[in-house]
Design a protein around this motif. Structure first.
Motif: not given
Length: 159
Positions: A81, A16, A60, A87-89, A12, A85, A117-119, A7
């Motif tokens: 998810d 999560d 994470n 996130y880009t996966t 982020a 939330r 997962n990136t936010r 994560v």
């Protein structure tokens, strides 16, 4: 087969957690009854080929390992998810190029798959956002002092 979770991003939350499911499909014309998985203290849990195994709370730095795969077996891994939330996966197979998506299909018993997962969000760093409030406070203080001394001077003239 090792599946890991990362994560990341400036927005982020590293606490999560995400849900995973995986399905093992044996090589054509074979059956494989020796497939097992290890995750979260559950060691050597049996896997029925063709049936989905669901794992909850993968966060994470977590990973799960699928063992007993035969040559030609394939595994489809899907991340969910459930809380949406934002996130880009992406996922990478064997440290290859990152691909967009929440589902990966892997053939090969010694592979690795890393789901990331990136936010992120743009953080405002402009001059107005950073210095503007201080300038307004100084101008307001100067205005208040000007009014005070102006009124004070009028009182002295009247006296």
């Amino acid at each position: 087969l090792t599946v890991s979770k990362v994560v990341t991003g400036n927005q982020a939350d590293l606490s999560d957690e995400f849900n995973f499911s995986f399905t093992v499909t044996p090589a054509s014309g074979t059956t494989n009854t020796s497939v097992r998985y290890n995750y979260d203290g559950k060691e050597n849990q049996a896997v029925k080929t063709g049936e989905a195994v669901n794992l909850e709370g993968v966060g994470n730095g977590d990973k799960f390992v699928i063992t007993g795969l035969a040559e030609g077996d394939s595994v489809t891994i899907t991340e969910t998810d459930t809380q949406n939330r934002g996130y880009t996966t992406t996922y990478k197979v064997d440290n290859g190029t990152a691909q967009d998506g929440t589902s990966a299909s892997v053939s090969g018993k010694n592979s690795t798959v890393e789901f990331t997962n990136t936010r992120t969000a743009e953080i405002p760093t402009g001059l107005i956002e950073n210095i503007g409030p201080f300038v307004i406070a100084i101008v307001a203080a100067g205005f208040i002092l000007f009014i005070y001394f102006k009124n004070n001077k009028k009182e002295e003239e009247l006296a």
